[in-house]
Design a protein around this motif. Sequence first.
Motif, PDB file in Angstrom:
ATOM      1  N   VAL A   1       2.172  44.122 -15.980  1.00 36.92           N
ATOM      2  CA  VAL A   1       2.933  45.129 -15.251  1.00 36.92           C
ATOM      3  C   VAL A   1       4.347  45.119 -15.813  1.00 36.92           C
ATOM      4  O   VAL A   1       5.079  44.142 -15.658  1.00 36.92           O
ATOM      5  CB  VAL A   1       2.958  44.818 -13.737  1.00 36.92           C
ATOM      6  CG1 VAL A   1       3.755  45.858 -12.995  1.00 36.92           C
ATOM      7  CG2 VAL A   1       1.540  44.723 -13.194  1.00 36.92           C
ATOM      8  N   PRO A   2       4.736  46.211 -16.487  1.00 30.55           N
ATOM      9  CA  PRO A   2       6.065  46.223 -17.112  1.00 30.55           C
ATOM     10  C   PRO A   2       7.192  46.482 -16.114  1.00 30.55           C
ATOM     11  O   PRO A   2       7.065  47.285 -15.193  1.00 30.55           O
ATOM     12  CB  PRO A   2       5.975  47.359 -18.133  1.00 30.55           C
ATOM     13  CG  PRO A   2       4.880  48.238 -17.658  1.00 30.55           C
ATOM     14  CD  PRO A   2       3.946  47.385 -16.848  1.00 30.55           C
ATOM     15  N   LEU A   3       8.275  45.771 -16.336  1.00 35.09           N
ATOM     16  CA  LEU A   3       9.505  45.949 -15.577  1.00 35.09           C
ATOM     17  C   LEU A   3      10.209  47.198 -16.099  1.00 35.09           C
ATOM     18  O   LEU A   3      10.159  47.488 -17.293  1.00 35.09           O
ATOM     19  CB  LEU A   3      10.395  44.712 -15.782  1.00 35.09           C
ATOM     20  CG  LEU A   3      11.776  44.688 -15.139  1.00 35.09           C
ATOM     21  CD1 LEU A   3      11.676  44.684 -13.624  1.00 35.09           C
ATOM     22  CD2 LEU A   3      12.541  43.444 -15.608  1.00 35.09           C
ATOM     23  N   GLY A   4      10.852  47.936 -15.216  1.00 34.77           N
ATOM     24  CA  GLY A   4      11.599  49.119 -15.626  1.00 34.77           C
ATOM     25  C   GLY A   4      12.632  48.774 -16.687  1.00 34.77           C
ATOM     26  O   GLY A   4      13.262  47.709 -16.633  1.00 34.77           O
ATOM     27  N   ASP A   5      12.798  49.670 -17.661  1.00 39.48           N
ATOM     28  CA  ASP A   5      13.690  49.411 -18.803  1.00 39.48           C
ATOM     29  C   ASP A   5      15.107  49.048 -18.382  1.00 39.48           C
ATOM     30  O   ASP A   5      15.726  48.159 -18.965  1.00 39.48           O
ATOM     31  CB  ASP A   5      13.735  50.633 -19.728  1.00 39.48           C
ATOM     32  CG  ASP A   5      12.395  50.865 -20.418  1.00 39.48           C
ATOM     33  OD1 ASP A   5      11.611  49.904 -20.535  1.00 39.48           O
ATOM     34  OD2 ASP A   5      12.143  52.020 -20.825  1.00 39.48           O
ATOM     35  N   ARG A   6      15.623  49.711 -17.349  1.00 37.70           N
ATOM     36  CA  ARG A   6      17.034  49.461 -16.976  1.00 37.70           C
ATOM     37  C   ARG A   6      17.253  48.078 -16.378  1.00 37.70           C
ATOM     38  O   ARG A   6      18.389  47.628 -16.261  1.00 37.70           O
ATOM     39  CB  ARG A   6      17.534  50.544 -16.038  1.00 37.70           C
ATOM     40  CG  ARG A   6      16.967  50.489 -14.637  1.00 37.70           C
ATOM     41  CD  ARG A   6      17.531  51.605 -13.803  1.00 37.70           C
ATOM     42  NE  ARG A   6      17.124  51.494 -12.422  1.00 37.70           N
ATOM     43  CZ  ARG A   6      17.684  52.144 -11.453  1.00 37.70           C
ATOM     44  NH1 ARG A   6      18.685  52.953 -11.682  1.00 37.70           N
ATOM     45  NH2 ARG A   6      17.263  51.993 -10.234  1.00 37.70           N
ATOM     46  N   TRP A   7      16.157  47.388 -16.001  1.00 35.38           N
ATOM     47  CA  TRP A   7      16.283  46.061 -15.397  1.00 35.38           C
ATOM     48  C   TRP A   7      16.076  44.936 -16.409  1.00 35.38           C
ATOM     49  O   TRP A   7      16.315  43.773 -16.089  1.00 35.38           O
ATOM     50  CB  TRP A   7      15.285  45.905 -14.251  1.00 35.38           C
ATOM     51  CG  TRP A   7      15.412  46.970 -13.211  1.00 35.38           C
ATOM     52  CD1 TRP A   7      14.530  47.980 -12.961  1.00 35.38           C
ATOM     53  CD2 TRP A   7      16.483  47.156 -12.281  1.00 35.38           C
ATOM     54  NE1 TRP A   7      14.990  48.772 -11.945  1.00 35.38           N
ATOM     55  CE2 TRP A   7      16.194  48.294 -11.507  1.00 35.38           C
ATOM     56  CE3 TRP A   7      17.672  46.471 -12.042  1.00 35.38           C
ATOM     57  CZ2 TRP A   7      17.033  48.765 -10.506  1.00 35.38           C
ATOM     58  CZ3 TRP A   7      18.511  46.933 -11.044  1.00 35.38           C
ATOM     59  CH2 TRP A   7      18.186  48.062 -10.284  1.00 35.38           C
ATOM     60  N   GLN A   8      15.629  45.274 -17.621  1.00 30.50           N
ATOM     61  CA  GLN A   8      15.370  44.259 -18.650  1.00 30.50           C
ATOM     62  C   GLN A   8      16.634  43.443 -18.901  1.00 30.50           C
ATOM     63  O   GLN A   8      17.694  43.992 -19.150  1.00 30.50           O
ATOM     64  CB  GLN A   8      14.916  44.928 -19.961  1.00 30.50           C
ATOM     65  CG  GLN A   8      13.598  45.650 -19.877  1.00 30.50           C
ATOM     66  CD  GLN A   8      12.409  44.725 -19.731  1.00 30.50           C
ATOM     67  OE1 GLN A   8      12.455  43.558 -20.117  1.00 30.50           O
ATOM     68  NE2 GLN A   8      11.344  45.242 -19.148  1.00 30.50           N
ATOM     69  N   GLY A   9      16.483  42.128 -18.829  1.00 34.12           N
ATOM     70  CA  GLY A   9      17.609  41.232 -19.084  1.00 34.12           C
ATOM     71  C   GLY A   9      18.623  41.169 -17.949  1.00 34.12           C
ATOM     72  O   GLY A   9      19.644  40.504 -18.068  1.00 34.12           O
ATOM     73  N   GLY A  10      18.318  41.839 -16.835  1.00 33.41           N
ATOM     74  CA  GLY A  10      19.244  41.879 -15.707  1.00 33.41           C
ATOM     75  C   GLY A  10      19.243  40.605 -14.882  1.00 33.41           C
ATOM     76  O   GLY A  10      18.383  39.739 -15.021  1.00 33.41           O
ATOM     77  N   MET A  11      20.225  40.505 -14.025  1.00 37.34           N
ATOM     78  CA  MET A  11      20.385  39.330 -13.172  1.00 37.34           C
ATOM     79  C   MET A  11      20.575  39.797 -11.739  1.00 37.34           C
ATOM     80  O   MET A  11      21.275  40.777 -11.484  1.00 37.34           O
ATOM     81  CB  MET A  11      21.612  38.537 -13.642  1.00 37.34           C
ATOM     82  CG  MET A  11      21.735  37.165 -13.061  1.00 37.34           C
ATOM     83  SD  MET A  11      20.427  36.026 -13.559  1.00 37.34           S
ATOM     84  CE  MET A  11      20.748  35.791 -15.284  1.00 37.34           C
ATOM     85  N   MET A  12      19.940  39.108 -10.808  1.00 39.94           N
ATOM     86  CA  MET A  12      20.102  39.386  -9.390  1.00 39.94           C
ATOM     87  C   MET A  12      21.095  38.359  -8.843  1.00 39.94           C
ATOM     88  O   MET A  12      20.978  37.166  -9.131  1.00 39.94           O
ATOM     89  CB  MET A  12      18.738  39.229  -8.699  1.00 39.94           C
ATOM     90  CG  MET A  12      18.569  40.059  -7.485  1.00 39.94           C
ATOM     91  SD  MET A  12      16.854  40.050  -6.906  1.00 39.94           S
ATOM     92  CE  MET A  12      16.658  38.360  -6.405  1.00 39.94           C
ATOM     93  N   LEU A  13      22.050  38.827  -8.086  1.00 41.50           N
ATOM     94  CA  LEU A  13      23.067  37.944  -7.541  1.00 41.50           C
ATOM     95  C   LEU A  13      22.929  37.910  -6.025  1.00 41.50           C
ATOM     96  O   LEU A  13      23.037  38.941  -5.354  1.00 41.50           O
ATOM     97  CB  LEU A  13      24.466  38.450  -7.924  1.00 41.50           C
ATOM     98  CG  LEU A  13      25.644  37.611  -7.453  1.00 41.50           C
ATOM     99  CD1 LEU A  13      25.646  36.257  -8.160  1.00 41.50           C
ATOM    100  CD2 LEU A  13      26.941  38.335  -7.726  1.00 41.50           C
ATOM    101  N   LEU A  14      22.677  36.722  -5.476  1.00 39.82           N
ATOM    102  CA  LEU A  14      22.593  36.535  -4.030  1.00 39.82           C
ATOM    103  C   LEU A  14      23.903  35.896  -3.577  1.00 39.82           C
ATOM    104  O   LEU A  14      24.163  34.722  -3.846  1.00 39.82           O
ATOM    105  CB  LEU A  14      21.387  35.651  -3.671  1.00 39.82           C
ATOM    106  CG  LEU A  14      20.026  36.175  -4.138  1.00 39.82           C
ATOM    107  CD1 LEU A  14      18.939  35.155  -3.885  1.00 39.82           C
ATOM    108  CD2 LEU A  14      19.701  37.489  -3.457  1.00 39.82           C
ATOM    109  N   GLN A  15      24.718  36.697  -2.945  1.00 37.01           N
ATOM    110  CA  GLN A  15      26.066  36.275  -2.563  1.00 37.01           C
ATOM    111  C   GLN A  15      26.080  35.909  -1.074  1.00 37.01           C
ATOM    112  O   GLN A  15      25.854  36.765  -0.229  1.00 37.01           O
ATOM    113  CB  GLN A  15      27.061  37.416  -2.814  1.00 37.01           C
ATOM    114  CG  GLN A  15      28.475  37.108  -2.398  1.00 37.01           C
ATOM    115  CD  GLN A  15      29.103  36.039  -3.276  1.00 37.01           C
ATOM    116  OE1 GLN A  15      29.125  36.168  -4.487  1.00 37.01           O
ATOM    117  NE2 GLN A  15      29.627  34.990  -2.673  1.00 37.01           N
TER     118      GLN A  15
END
Length: 181
Positions: A85-99
Motif C-alpha cells: 500500500v503506497p504512501l501518498g507522494d507528499r508524505w514521503q520522507g515526512g515526519m509527524m510531530l507529537l507536541q
Amino acid sequence: MDQLTLGIGTRLQHTHFGPGVIVGVRYATYLISFINHGLKEVDKNDTNLDEIIPENVTEEIETHSEIEKSLLKILRLWGGLSETVPLGDRWQGGMMLLQPADKTQKPKEVPIEAFFHKIVMLRDRLRVLEQQVNAHKQLSDADKVNLQQYITRIYGSLTTFNVLFKNKEQWFVGEKGAKED
C-alpha cells in the motif's frame, strides 16, 4: 454471473487484476485475494469479474469442505503478508510531530512511513477479523450482522487517515452518509 451465490473460496477472473479468490463477503462488496495484486475490495456488481469454473471437476473430486480447508491453510500460511500500500507522494520522507501541551516537555517525532505502516497493519487485521466473523460457524446471522456493523463503524472512525493513502481505492470506508465518530 449470479452475484448472490458467490461465497468465500469462489475463484474469479478480473479483467484488470487477473485471477483471484474471494476471501471475504460484505453486503455490497467482495474482499478478493488476487495473485498479482494482493487484497482488493471489489463491488459485487463489477462487470469486470467473471467466475472461473474449473473443468473436469465433480463433487466426488473436489468438495466444498476440501476447498475451505485448502483456502484456510493458504490464508494461515500467507496471513502475515499484506498488499503493498503506497504512501501518498507528499508524505514521503515526512515526519509527524507529537507536541505535548506542556512546552517544557520534549516533542516526539515519528517518521510518517512508520506511522502509515501501523495504520495499514491495523486495516489488514480488521479485514482478517471481519473474515473470521463472517466465517464463524457458531455465531448466528444476527450476531454476525451486529459485529459487522461495529467493524464498519471502526472503519469509519479511521477515515481521517485516508489522507495518507496514495490510492483512493485503498481508503477506509465506513457507513455511507453516517456521521463520523
